[in-house]
Write a protein that holds these residues in place. Sequence first.
Motif, PDB file in Angstrom:
ATOM      1  N   LEU A   1       0.077  -7.365  -0.637  1.00 40.29           N
ATOM      2  CA  LEU A   1       0.856  -6.149  -0.857  1.00 40.29           C
ATOM      3  C   LEU A   1       0.189  -4.954  -0.180  1.00 40.29           C
ATOM      4  N   ARG A   2      -1.115  -4.871  -0.285  1.00 38.66           N
ATOM      5  CA  ARG A   2      -1.839  -3.752   0.324  1.00 38.66           C
ATOM      6  C   ARG A   2      -1.781  -3.803   1.850  1.00 38.66           C
ATOM      7  N   PHE A   3      -1.610  -4.989   2.392  1.00 41.36           N
ATOM      8  CA  PHE A   3      -1.523  -5.192   3.837  1.00 41.36           C
ATOM      9  C   PHE A   3      -0.081  -5.057   4.341  1.00 41.36           C
TER      10      PHE A   3
ATOM     11  N   GLY B   1       7.502 -18.709   5.138  1.00 39.24           N
ATOM     12  CA  GLY B   1       7.255 -20.087   4.741  1.00 39.24           C
ATOM     13  C   GLY B   1       5.878 -20.352   4.160  1.00 39.24           C
ATOM     14  N   VAL B   2       5.026 -19.348   4.106  1.00 43.32           N
ATOM     15  CA  VAL B   2       3.675 -19.513   3.575  1.00 43.32           C
ATOM     16  C   VAL B   2       3.632 -18.977   2.148  1.00 43.32           C
ATOM     17  N   PRO B   3       3.398 -19.860   1.165  1.00 42.36           N
ATOM     18  CA  PRO B   3       3.363 -19.382  -0.223  1.00 42.36           C
ATOM     19  C   PRO B   3       2.033 -18.711  -0.559  1.00 42.36           C
ATOM     20  N   LEU B   4       2.129 -17.584  -1.236  1.00 40.97           N
ATOM     21  CA  LEU B   4       0.947 -16.880  -1.744  1.00 40.97           C
ATOM     22  C   LEU B   4       1.031 -16.895  -3.261  1.00 40.97           C
ATOM     23  N   GLU B   5      -0.051 -17.302  -3.890  1.00 39.03           N
ATOM     24  CA  GLU B   5      -0.109 -17.331  -5.345  1.00 39.03           C
ATOM     25  C   GLU B   5      -1.466 -16.790  -5.762  1.00 39.03           C
ATOM     26  N   GLY B   6      -1.621 -16.438  -6.981  1.00 41.36           N
ATOM     27  CA  GLY B   6      -2.884 -15.876  -7.454  1.00 41.36           C
ATOM     28  C   GLY B   6      -2.893 -14.372  -7.266  1.00 41.36           C
ATOM     29  N   GLN B   7      -3.405 -13.672  -8.257  1.00 39.33           N
ATOM     30  CA  GLN B   7      -3.335 -12.215  -8.252  1.00 39.33           C
ATOM     31  C   GLN B   7      -4.063 -11.568  -7.084  1.00 39.33           C
ATOM     32  N   ARG B   8      -5.241 -12.050  -6.764  1.00 36.96           N
ATOM     33  CA  ARG B   8      -5.995 -11.445  -5.656  1.00 36.96           C
ATOM     34  C   ARG B   8      -5.255 -11.576  -4.336  1.00 36.96           C
ATOM     35  N   GLU B   9      -4.757 -12.769  -4.098  1.00 34.63           N
ATOM     36  CA  GLU B   9      -4.037 -13.033  -2.855  1.00 34.63           C
ATOM     37  C   GLU B   9      -2.765 -12.188  -2.763  1.00 34.63           C
TER      38      GLU B   9
END
Length: 128
Positions: free
Chosen positions: A99-101, A86-94
């Motif tokens: 993905l790395r995590f 339910g938590v949206p992630l946007e922006g390349q860094r985020e």
Amino acid sequence: MRAERRLGVARRGRGQRRLKAPSSEYTDAEGNVLTLRGSLTAGSRRSYTEALAAAGSSAAATRDDAWQRAGELLFERLAVRWVIAGVPLEGQRELLGRLRFASPQERAWVRSALREHCAEHFPELAPP
């Protein structure tokens, strides 16, 4: 009269809208949604192909590193949004940081979504 001309030139750009590439959503078993862009520039395609070609080198560690880099590059260029629990992630860094995590299962699902997306939108690219 010169001021009028400058204003006229400035006004032309206001009405133009940038084209927006269509996007596709992929949902995993837990309900998380990954949104991927439907377009990829020629430069991005070339960078991905070069990164993937480096994965064919002889050393196993180097090959795996190059394969991971190629997958991350493709994800970075295509990912628009990722909603996790339910938590949206946007922006390349985020997005790239998440993905790395990601757990091995999440990474496998992302690779699967990328493969499906590339097969549909970019059939000329080798799958990640």
